[in-house]
Design a protein around this motif. Sequence first.
Motif, short mmCIF file in Angstrom:
data_model
loop_
_atom_site.label_atom_id
_atom_site.label_comp_id
_atom_site.label_asym_id
_atom_site.label_seq_id
_atom_site.Cartn_x
_atom_site.Cartn_y
_atom_site.Cartn_z
N GLU A 73 0.95 -0.61 0.19
CA GLU A 73 0.20 0.09 0.04
C GLU A 73 0.84 1.87 -0.23
N GLY A 74 2.09 1.48 0.75
CA GLY A 74 2.41 2.44 1.22
C GLY A 74 3.60 2.39 -0.51
N ASP A 75 4.05 1.62 -1.55
CA ASP A 75 4.30 2.10 -2.34
C ASP A 75 3.27 2.11 -3.92
N ASP A 76 3.78 4.04 -4.07
CA ASP A 76 2.35 3.75 -5.26
C ASP A 76 3.28 4.91 -6.53
N THR A 77 4.10 3.24 -7.07
CA THR A 77 5.26 4.16 -8.33
C THR A 77 5.35 3.19 -9.20
N SER A 78 3.84 1.70 -8.57
CA SER A 78 3.46 1.14 -9.51
C SER A 78 2.02 1.56 -9.86
N GLY A 79 1.95 2.12 -11.36
CA GLY A 79 0.83 2.43 -12.29
C GLY A 79 0.91 3.27 -13.26
N GLY A 80 1.90 3.15 -14.26
CA GLY A 80 2.98 3.00 -14.96
C GLY A 80 2.08 4.78 -15.31
N LYS A 81 2.23 5.75 -16.60
CA LYS A 81 2.08 7.22 -16.82
C LYS A 81 0.52 7.03 -16.61
N ARG A 82 0.82 8.89 -16.41
CA ARG A 82 -1.54 8.73 -16.46
C ARG A 82 -1.01 9.72 -17.38
#
Length: 111
Positions: A73-82
């Motif tokens: 939950e603390g890792d917010d880097t995995s989402g790609g470019k918005r």
Amino acid sequence: MPKLIRLYILQVLAGFGLSAVFVGALLWFNVANLWHLISGSDMGVVAVLMLFMFNGIVFAGVQFAISIMRMGEGDDTSGGKRQHVRPQEPAPVRVAAEAPRNRTLRGLQRR
């Protein structure tokens, strides 16, 4: 001992602790007349042990799965470019069409 193994052992202990509380509550509140069924049978101890073990396995698995899923939950880097995406619109395509043929007359003339 590795952290993951320690986490697994703690979650298994928590799951079997929850199982003990759950089985105790089932017997205390006499759900589905379970207390009288177990106390009146000579195999009641085996039934309680099986109920405890199987619920312990389920609760331990759920405890471990929840703890593993909460690690990210603390890792917010995995989402790609918005990036903004334009709405899709259909493109018109021209198709050359031939004049319709009268197939029923051809079929009648051959007969």
